[in-house]
Design a protein around this motif. Structure first.
Motif, PDB file in Angstrom:
ATOM      1  N   LEU A 295       8.733   9.169  -3.821  1.00  0.00           N
ATOM      2  CA  LEU A 295       9.866   8.247  -3.967  1.00  0.00           C
ATOM      3  C   LEU A 295      10.242   8.076  -5.441  1.00  0.00           C
TER       4      LEU A 295
ATOM      5  N   ASN B 129       0.813  -1.224   0.000  1.00  0.00           N
ATOM      6  CA  ASN B 129       0.000   0.000   0.000  1.00  0.00           C
ATOM      7  C   ASN B 129       0.848   1.278   0.000  1.00  0.00           C
ATOM      8  N   CYS B 130       2.028   1.209  -0.608  1.00  0.00           N
ATOM      9  CA  CYS B 130       2.946   2.360  -0.577  1.00  0.00           C
ATOM     10  C   CYS B 130       2.319   3.615  -1.207  1.00  0.00           C
TER      11      CYS B 130
ATOM     12  N   CYS C 150       0.642   6.645   0.550  1.00  0.00           N
ATOM     13  CA  CYS C 150       1.399   7.755   1.148  1.00  0.00           C
ATOM     14  C   CYS C 150       2.507   8.304   0.260  1.00  0.00           C
ATOM     15  N   HIS C 151       2.862   7.592  -0.808  1.00  0.00           N
ATOM     16  CA  HIS C 151       4.009   8.008  -1.623  1.00  0.00           C
ATOM     17  C   HIS C 151       3.697   8.030  -3.118  1.00  0.00           C
TER      18      HIS C 151
ATOM     19  N   LYS D  57      14.565   0.575   6.469  1.00  0.00           N
ATOM     20  CA  LYS D  57      13.489   1.582   6.482  1.00  0.00           C
ATOM     21  C   LYS D  57      12.139   0.932   6.220  1.00  0.00           C
TER      22      LYS D  57
ATOM     23  N   LEU E 152       1.311  11.796   2.339  1.00  0.00           N
ATOM     24  CA  LEU E 152       1.739  11.826   3.744  1.00  0.00           C
ATOM     25  C   LEU E 152       3.252  11.621   3.819  1.00  0.00           C
TER      26      LEU E 152
ATOM     27  N   LEU F 198      13.614   6.414  11.953  1.00  0.00           N
ATOM     28  CA  LEU F 198      13.030   7.670  12.432  1.00  0.00           C
ATOM     29  C   LEU F 198      11.940   7.378  13.472  1.00  0.00           C
TER      30      LEU F 198
ATOM     31  N   MET G  37       5.045   6.086   9.143  1.00  0.00           N
ATOM     32  CA  MET G  37       5.084   4.946   8.215  1.00  0.00           C
ATOM     33  C   MET G  37       4.987   3.630   9.008  1.00  0.00           C
TER      34      MET G  37
ATOM     35  N   SER H 198       7.812   7.759  13.351  1.00  0.00           N
ATOM     36  CA  SER H 198       7.409   7.940  11.959  1.00  0.00           C
ATOM     37  C   SER H 198       5.971   7.475  11.771  1.00  0.00           C
TER      38      SER H 198
HETATM   39  C1  HEC Z   1       0.769   5.412   6.124  1.00  0.00           C
HETATM   40  C2  HEC Z   1       1.700   6.090   5.237  1.00  0.00           C
HETATM   41  C3  HEC Z   1       2.859   5.348   4.643  1.00  0.00           C
HETATM   42  C4  HEC Z   1       2.855   4.152   3.945  1.00  0.00           C
HETATM   43  C5  HEC Z   1       1.671   3.231   3.680  1.00  0.00           C
HETATM   44  C6  HEC Z   1       4.197   3.969   3.481  1.00  0.00           C
HETATM   45  N1  HEC Z   1       4.996   4.980   3.900  1.00  0.00           N
HETATM   46 FE1  HEC Z   1       6.948   5.250   3.479  1.00  0.00          FE
HETATM   47  N2  HEC Z   1       6.988   6.972   4.568  1.00  0.00           N
HETATM   48  C7  HEC Z   1       5.898   7.546   5.161  1.00  0.00           C
HETATM   49  C8  HEC Z   1       6.296   8.785   5.800  1.00  0.00           C
HETATM   50  C9  HEC Z   1       5.376   9.721   6.580  1.00  0.00           C
HETATM   51  C10 HEC Z   1       7.665   8.949   5.566  1.00  0.00           C
HETATM   52  C11 HEC Z   1       8.557  10.118   6.012  1.00  0.00           C
HETATM   53  C12 HEC Z   1       8.976   9.917   7.444  1.00  0.00           C
HETATM   54  C13 HEC Z   1       9.973   8.808   7.572  1.00  0.00           C
HETATM   55  O1  HEC Z   1      11.064   8.888   6.945  1.00  0.00           O
HETATM   56  O2  HEC Z   1       9.699   7.837   8.278  1.00  0.00           O
HETATM   57  C14 HEC Z   1       8.086   7.782   4.781  1.00  0.00           C
HETATM   58  C15 HEC Z   1       9.365   7.559   4.347  1.00  0.00           C
HETATM   59  C16 HEC Z   1       9.738   6.519   3.507  1.00  0.00           C
HETATM   60  C17 HEC Z   1      11.080   6.324   2.997  1.00  0.00           C
HETATM   61  C18 HEC Z   1      12.286   7.217   3.281  1.00  0.00           C
HETATM   62  C19 HEC Z   1      12.310   8.316   2.261  1.00  0.00           C
HETATM   63  C20 HEC Z   1      13.532   9.200   2.365  1.00  0.00           C
HETATM   64  O3  HEC Z   1      13.727  10.034   1.466  1.00  0.00           O
HETATM   65  O4  HEC Z   1      14.259   9.074   3.341  1.00  0.00           O
HETATM   66  C21 HEC Z   1      11.063   5.212   2.205  1.00  0.00           C
HETATM   67  C22 HEC Z   1      12.231   4.602   1.462  1.00  0.00           C
HETATM   68  C23 HEC Z   1       9.701   4.710   2.223  1.00  0.00           C
HETATM   69  N3  HEC Z   1       8.930   5.537   3.020  1.00  0.00           N
HETATM   70  C24 HEC Z   1       9.266   3.596   1.520  1.00  0.00           C
HETATM   71  C25 HEC Z   1       7.972   3.062   1.592  1.00  0.00           C
HETATM   72  C26 HEC Z   1       7.546   1.861   0.906  1.00  0.00           C
HETATM   73  C27 HEC Z   1       8.411   1.030  -0.005  1.00  0.00           C
HETATM   74  C28 HEC Z   1       6.246   1.662   1.250  1.00  0.00           C
HETATM   75  C29 HEC Z   1       5.358   0.495   0.877  1.00  0.00           C
HETATM   76  C30 HEC Z   1       5.846  -0.823   1.204  1.00  0.00           C
HETATM   77  C31 HEC Z   1       5.846   2.735   2.140  1.00  0.00           C
HETATM   78  N4  HEC Z   1       6.913   3.568   2.322  1.00  0.00           N
HETATM   79  C32 HEC Z   1       4.589   2.880   2.709  1.00  0.00           C
HETATM   80  C33 HEC Z   1       4.621   7.048   5.183  1.00  0.00           C
HETATM   81  C34 HEC Z   1       4.217   5.853   4.604  1.00  0.00           C
END
Ligand code: HEC
Length: 203
Positions: free
Chosen positions: A140, A119-120, A123-124, A160, A136, A168, A173, A171
């Motif tokens: 990416l 479900n990436c 938020c991305h 991560k 949110l 973080l 995430m 977070s």
């Molecule tokens: C509910 C929301 C949410 C979902 C779903 C989510 N993310 Fe995130 N993600 C965030 C947020 C908010 C941040 C920024 C804060 C942090 O770095 O933790 C982030 C940060 C990241 C970062 C770091 C980016 C950077 O520039 O440092 C990566 C890599 C990432 N996400 C990958 C993923 C992937 C792959 C998925 C799916 C498997 C995913 N995220 C699902 C909310 C989410």
């Protein structure tokens, strides 16, 4: 007004300590409401309503924990990272990309055979082609293109995705791997989705 806010809190059923404060409702009251809402859910689901130590700290400090608690979260969440048995941390980007828009999983009456998605996109932004995404989290798009892909980056990206709070604290995430949502093998597919030069994320 208070009634409306209370009703909203009940409907959302999540830890909204901030809103509760604004509405002059105690966090304990909100917790009690949430617990009551899930009273008849299966035990496995009820367990998820309880915050673990990390979420308790994040809630108590409104996601801004003091240094010692910050370090404790990093240490605790890092210890919860599990790697695939063969140690390979780059998988198949095609598999992950197919599931990155899939929000299936962790609902009551899930069909176990169905693949749980990351479900990436909720938020991305990930690719140019998909225009329906949440913001949110940061975009990416071009994640691997903008970085030098070495072992260190591969491990950092795996960590991560497996456990966002190992990088973080507090977070928003989800801690996908540590909470048993995605397997280590699925997480490495997501690593490839972000880093492989052939992945549409990097086109
Ligand atoms: C509910 C929301 C949410 C979902 C779903 C989510 N993310 Fe995130 N993600 C965030 C947020 C908010 C941040 C920024 C804060 C942090 O770095 O933790 C982030 C940060 C990241 C970062 C770091 C980016 C950077 O520039 O440092 C990566 C890599 C990432 N996400 C990958 C993923 C992937 C792959 C998925 C799916 C498997 C995913 N995220 C699902 C909310 C989410």
């Amino acid at each position: 007004m208070k009634m409306v806010i209370k009703a909203t809190l009940c409907t959302l059923g999540v830890g909204l300590a901030g809103l509760a404060e604004a509405a002059d409702v105690s966090a304990e009251k909100v917790e009690a409401l949430i617990e009551a809402a899930f009273a008849h859910a299966p035990a496995e689901v009820r367990g998820r309503v309880e915050q673990d130590e990390t979420l308790r700290v994040c809630t108590a400090y409104r996601d801004n924990p003091p240094d010692d608690q910050w370090d404790a979260i990093l240490e605790r969440e890092k210890a919860r990272i599990v790697y695939p048995a063969d140690g390979v941390l780059m998988g198949d980007w095609k598999v992950a990309l197919k599931e990155a828009n899939n929000g299936y999983g962790w609902r009551m009456r899930d069909i176990p055979e169905r693949v749980v998605g990351g479900n990436c996109y909720a938020c991305h932004q990930l690719t140019e082609a998909e225009v329906g995404y949440g913001n949110l989290g940061p975009s990416l798009l071009g994640y691997g293109k903008d970085r030098e892909i070495d072992e260190e980056l591969i491990v950092a990206t795996y960590n991560k995705i497996f456990n966002a709070q190992s990088v973080l604290p507090c977070s928003q995430m989800p801690r996908f791997g540590s909470n048993g949502f995605l397997t280590p093998e699925q997480v490495r597919d997501y690593v490839a989705m972000l880093l492989d030069p052939e992945s549409p994320v990097n086109k």
